[in-house]
Design an enzyme around this catalytic site. Structure first.
Site, mmCIF file in Angstrom:
data_model
loop_
_atom_site.group_PDB
_atom_site.id
_atom_site.type_symbol
_atom_site.label_atom_id
_atom_site.label_comp_id
_atom_site.label_asym_id
_atom_site.label_seq_id
_atom_site.Cartn_x
_atom_site.Cartn_y
_atom_site.Cartn_z
ATOM 1 N N PRO A 2 87.665 -30.810 3.758
ATOM 2 C CA PRO A 2 87.194 -30.155 4.986
ATOM 3 C C PRO A 2 87.006 -28.653 4.820
ATOM 4 O O PRO A 2 87.834 -27.983 4.222
ATOM 5 C CB PRO A 2 88.307 -30.442 5.990
ATOM 6 C CG PRO A 2 89.506 -30.749 5.172
ATOM 7 C CD PRO A 2 89.017 -31.331 3.885
ATOM 8 N N GLU A 3 85.907 -28.161 5.331
ATOM 9 C CA GLU A 3 85.660 -26.724 5.366
ATOM 10 C C GLU A 3 85.503 -26.305 6.825
ATOM 11 O O GLU A 3 85.733 -27.099 7.735
ATOM 12 C CB GLU A 3 84.420 -26.382 4.533
ATOM 13 C CG GLU A 3 84.648 -26.674 3.057
ATOM 14 C CD GLU A 3 83.565 -26.109 2.148
ATOM 15 O OE1 GLU A 3 82.862 -25.185 2.566
ATOM 16 O OE2 GLU A 3 83.437 -26.607 1.027
#
Ligand SMILES: [Zn+2]
Length: 281
Positions: A2-3
């Site tokens: 996840p970013e």
């Protein structure tokens, strides 16, 4: 992994579900993710507390809670494989559950197959973060000043969370492609117009990803197969239209969308970088 856009989408999804809910019980299955907070302290603080706000900062989730007159914040981070979602009390807990909060009819579940994420009362991690890329605090001047001080390759420097918060491996590669800058260039060698382009493309790519994730049905509980768009995976009802959204990331050997030169993979600071040797100078 996840970013910023994935965490932003998750925060927007969870906020209305959590706000106003009171924690009735806390179950810690993996004490590691709480450190340095102890399971006992987490339970003592959270039981009886009500969720009042959920914010994102960089790749962190900040859960604001209130108990009586006391207000405090719990920090969440998804690490590489973490998921946070709500499920009915009657549903079976996932195998790698780390923390469960009893909210009455529903429960909040944090599960993480690799346990690299966090759910803790220690919020000091956000203190050293750089500006939010989509806020006015992220300026060309500030970015230029930071890049000028670094001899690292620009791609590696972009992953430094004190430079700009929330940019990770995927969007660093994508932004450099869109800006036409080679990931191998020393950060301090970038010219003013290149820094302006990079600044603009970082903001653009993150905003597009957020907009994209806001419009397609996602599977936050993660029962479905991952796709390349969001690590959450698309819900079964989502179309595959957006799947090929990424231009260079994870496209080694495939043609560059601009010039058809095969995309090259490079390892920098133990992370994969993808780029076009012709379009990025
Ligand atoms: Zn190209």
């Amino acid at each position: 992994m996840p970013e910023l856009p994935e965490v932003e989408i998750l925060a927007r999804h969870l906020a209305p579900l959590l706000n106003g809910k009171t924690v009735r019980g806390v179950e810690v299955c993996r004490a590691k993710v709480l450190r340095p907070t102890s399971p006992g302290l987490l339970a003592k603080k959270l039981v009886g507390a009500k969720f009042i706000c959920l914010r994102r900062r960089g790749k962190y989730l900040l859960f604001d809670l209130k108990k009586g007159k006391e207000q405090f914040t719990c920090l969440g981070h998804l690490g590489m494989t973490g998921r946070m979602f709500l499920q009915p009390q009657s549903a079976e807990l996932p195998k790698h559950t780390a923390v469960v909060l009893d909210l009455g009819r529903l429960r909040f579940v944090y599960e993480d197959t690799r346990y690299f994420g966090r759910f803790t009362l220690d919020t000091t991690s956000v203190d050293s973060l750089g500006p939010e890329p989509l806020s006015p605090d992220f300026t060309v001047e500030g970015l230029a000043a930071d890049l000028k001080r670094s001899a690292q390759p620009v791609k590696v420097k972009l992953l430094d969370q004190s430079l700009v918060a929330g940019v990770g491996n995927i969007y660093a590669s994508e932004a450099l492609f869109l800006a036409g800058i080679s990931p191998r260039r020393a950060a301090r060698s970038l010219k003013r117009e290149e820094i302006e382009r990079l600044h603009q493309q970082i903001r653009k790519i993150l905003q597009v990803a957020i907009d994209c994730g806001s419009t397609i049905p996602l599977d936050f509980a993660g029962e479905k197969t991952k796709d390349r768009l969001f690590y959450f995976g698309s819900a079964p009802t989502a179309s595959n239209y957006y799947v090929e959204r990424l231009l260079v990331y994870d496209r080694s050997g495939k043609p560059c969308p601009t010039c058809r030169t095969p995309i090259k993979r490079l390892v920098q600071a133990a992370r994969s970088t993808f780029y076009c040797t012709r379009c990025q100078r």
